[in-house]
Design a protein around this motif. Structure first.
Motif, mmCIF file in Angstrom:
data_model
loop_
_atom_site.group_PDB
_atom_site.id
_atom_site.type_symbol
_atom_site.label_atom_id
_atom_site.label_comp_id
_atom_site.label_asym_id
_atom_site.label_seq_id
_atom_site.Cartn_x
_atom_site.Cartn_y
_atom_site.Cartn_z
ATOM 1 N N GLU A 192 0.811 -1.215 0.000
ATOM 2 C CA GLU A 192 0.000 0.000 0.000
ATOM 3 C C GLU A 192 0.841 1.260 0.000
ATOM 4 O O GLU A 192 0.464 2.274 -0.577
ATOM 5 C CB GLU A 192 -0.919 -0.029 1.221
ATOM 6 N N PHE A 193 1.992 1.214 0.640
ATOM 7 C CA PHE A 193 2.794 2.414 0.808
ATOM 8 C C PHE A 193 3.971 2.471 -0.168
ATOM 9 O O PHE A 193 4.922 3.201 0.053
ATOM 10 C CB PHE A 193 3.307 2.496 2.248
ATOM 11 N N SER A 194 3.925 1.692 -1.226
ATOM 12 C CA SER A 194 4.987 1.720 -2.226
ATOM 13 C C SER A 194 4.675 2.754 -3.300
ATOM 14 O O SER A 194 3.523 2.969 -3.669
ATOM 15 C CB SER A 194 5.155 0.342 -2.872
ATOM 16 N N ILE A 195 5.731 3.384 -3.792
ATOM 17 C CA ILE A 195 5.611 4.360 -4.870
ATOM 18 C C ILE A 195 6.323 3.790 -6.089
ATOM 19 O O ILE A 195 7.453 3.299 -5.977
ATOM 20 C CB ILE A 195 6.241 5.702 -4.471
ATOM 21 N N LEU A 196 5.677 3.857 -7.229
ATOM 22 C CA LEU A 196 6.244 3.315 -8.454
ATOM 23 C C LEU A 196 6.739 4.440 -9.357
ATOM 24 O O LEU A 196 6.115 5.495 -9.458
ATOM 25 C CB LEU A 196 5.211 2.483 -9.213
ATOM 26 N N ALA A 197 7.869 4.182 -10.002
ATOM 27 C CA ALA A 197 8.384 5.076 -11.043
ATOM 28 C C ALA A 197 8.823 4.183 -12.192
ATOM 29 O O ALA A 197 9.608 3.252 -11.993
ATOM 30 C CB ALA A 197 9.549 5.912 -10.520
ATOM 31 N N LYS A 198 8.322 4.454 -13.379
ATOM 32 C CA LYS A 198 8.568 3.546 -14.496
ATOM 33 C C LYS A 198 8.879 4.328 -15.760
ATOM 34 O O LYS A 198 8.247 5.344 -16.045
ATOM 35 C CB LYS A 198 7.348 2.652 -14.724
ATOM 36 N N GLY A 199 9.867 3.855 -16.522
ATOM 37 C CA GLY A 199 10.235 4.495 -17.777
ATOM 38 C C GLY A 199 11.736 4.481 -17.974
ATOM 39 O O GLY A 199 12.437 3.619 -17.455
ATOM 40 N N ASN A 200 12.236 5.456 -18.693
ATOM 41 C CA ASN A 200 13.662 5.540 -18.979
ATOM 42 C C ASN A 200 14.094 6.991 -18.933
ATOM 43 O O ASN A 200 13.334 7.888 -19.300
ATOM 44 C CB ASN A 200 13.967 4.956 -20.359
ATOM 45 N N PHE A 201 15.315 7.241 -18.450
ATOM 46 C CA PHE A 201 15.783 8.620 -18.422
ATOM 47 C C PHE A 201 16.505 8.957 -19.723
ATOM 48 O O PHE A 201 17.107 8.109 -20.367
ATOM 49 C CB PHE A 201 16.680 8.899 -17.208
ATOM 50 N N THR A 202 16.435 10.218 -20.084
ATOM 51 C CA THR A 202 17.043 10.692 -21.322
ATOM 52 C C THR A 202 18.509 11.037 -21.090
ATOM 53 O O THR A 202 18.985 11.084 -19.945
ATOM 54 C CB THR A 202 16.307 11.938 -21.831
ATOM 55 N N ASN A 207 22.978 13.519 -18.192
ATOM 56 C CA ASN A 207 24.038 14.520 -18.261
ATOM 57 C C ASN A 207 23.990 15.470 -17.066
ATOM 58 O O ASN A 207 25.019 16.009 -16.647
ATOM 59 C CB ASN A 207 23.926 15.312 -19.563
ATOM 60 N N GLN A 208 22.803 15.682 -16.510
ATOM 61 C CA GLN A 208 22.694 16.511 -15.306
ATOM 62 C C GLN A 208 23.466 15.875 -14.147
ATOM 63 O O GLN A 208 24.164 16.562 -13.397
ATOM 64 C CB GLN A 208 21.222 16.688 -14.927
#
Length: 366
Positions: A192-202, A207-208
């Motif tokens: 219940e308390f999990s946060i998801l982040a999905k995808g790919n960084f550019t 570079n940052q």
């Protein structure tokens, strides 16, 4: 080759750590040594006349002491940094266990687990006491040979390297698609308390992160160059016979220009290296799934899976639009804000980090 699994476990020795250190920072030390020699040679060329070969040999002799000092200073700084980190975390007595099979290499230490596919290993180098794996232009890991329980296991591992890593056809067969394997997170929906982040960084986001390392490297270069020039020219600038005339200021201006040109060249090389690292790392092109909760951070990239506890992070930083969670000084977990489903999830992630990580190791922009 039949489906077989090798289990290798143990603790790295000081010799293993030094071998890995020399391999991973060897290029940095080489750049420093060459820079010292060039500066010393330029000094003697501008202040002496005569046989050029004699000048070069004299420069080599004079550069030996600064080179040795730089080498030991660098090792001291690294050792002191590791000592501070171990003192804060406590000594970890868990053995490192490797499971090696056709799928790849799984490394487990306590609750920390990392799965590495053969296709994600760019190069393997064998030394007398260990194997070093290169994941990208600046990312390595190592496996000491004394971890293997028998000589037969070591021989079998070398056969696996030939079969699954060196052989291009077999290597391509073991590659997975670019999507995340959801079976690594069977209970995500139940948390219940999990946060998801999905995808790919550019590349822009990567570079940052790299820009922070570039700034630190440039600062070290400039300070070291000024210190070395001051050491070499201490009699010229600060001696009893030092002349405060136009020639001295011209000499200072020449070396200032040399340092500035060196800094510009180093910046250009580092920026090019960042692009090369991003393009050479197979994992940068694969979709990533991050799960953040009170226990730590788990993430999967293609066939690789890593699970970190909060105590495994040395420092957590917010920089522009991404989280940077440092595992090692030169290795970090990057989570761009763009991968979160909403800005509210970003704020929730910040709250979890603030609650689980020592405030002295957190640097947020707000």
């Amino acid at each position: 080759m039949e489906e077989q699994t090798i289990i290798a476990k143990g603790k790295p020795t000081l010799k293993n750590a030094l071998q890995f250190l020399m391999y991973s920072v060897g290029l940095v030390l080489l750049m420093g040594i060459v820079s010292i020699y060039v500066l010393v040679t330029l000094y003697y060329i501008t202040t002496m006349y005569g046989d050029q070969r004699a000048i070069l040999m004299l420069s080599l002799q004079k550069a030996i002491v600064p080179t040795i000092l730089l080498f030991f200073l660098y090792l001291f700084v690294l050792s002191f940094r590791e000592y501070r980190f171990i003192k804060k975390r406590g000594v970890q007595d868990d053995k490192i266990i490797f499971f090696i099979n056709k799928a790849g290499i799984t490394q487990q230490k306590g609750q920390l687990q990392e799965i590495l596919e053969w296709s994600n290993i760019l190069k393997v180098k064998e030394y007398s006491d260990l194997f070093i794996f290169r994941h990208s232009s600046t990312k390595w890991s190592f496996l000491p040979k004394h971890y293997f329980q028998t000589k037969e296991d070591l021989a079998l591992f070398k056969k696996m390297l030939q079969e699954y890593h060196t052989n291009p056809s077999e290597k391509s067969k073991s590659q997975t698609d670019f999507s995340v394997k959801d079976e690594y997170f069977p209970s995500v929906d139940d948390q219940e308390f999990s946060i998801l982040a999905k995808g790919n960084f550019t590349f822009k986001e990567y570079n940052q992160y790299a820009s922070l390392l570039r700034r630190k490297t440039l600062l070290i270069y400039v300070v070291s160059a000024i210190a070395m020039i001051g050491l070499l020219l201490r009699d010229t600038f600060f001696g009893a016979n030092a002349r405060r005339d136009l020639s001295m200021w011209v000499l200072i201006a020449i070396f200032a220009v040399i340092i500035a040109l060196g800094a510009a060249l180093l910046y250009s090389l580092l920026k090019r290296r960042t692009r090369k690292e991003y393009e050479s790392d197979p994992l940068t092109k694969k979709e990533k799934l991050y799960v953040i909760n009170e226990e730590g951070i788990s993430y999967a990239v293609g066939g690789s899976f890593v699970q970190y506890l909060w105590k495994d992070f040395r420092k957590v930083r917010e920089y522009k639009n991404l989280f940077i969670l440092y595992v090692l000084p030169q290795r970090a977990v990057l989570i761009p804000f763009s991968l979160f489903e909403s800005p509210q999830d970003v704020e929730k992630a910040k709250e979890i980090i603030k609650n689980q990580v020592d405030s002295r190791n957190i640097k947020f922009e707000d």
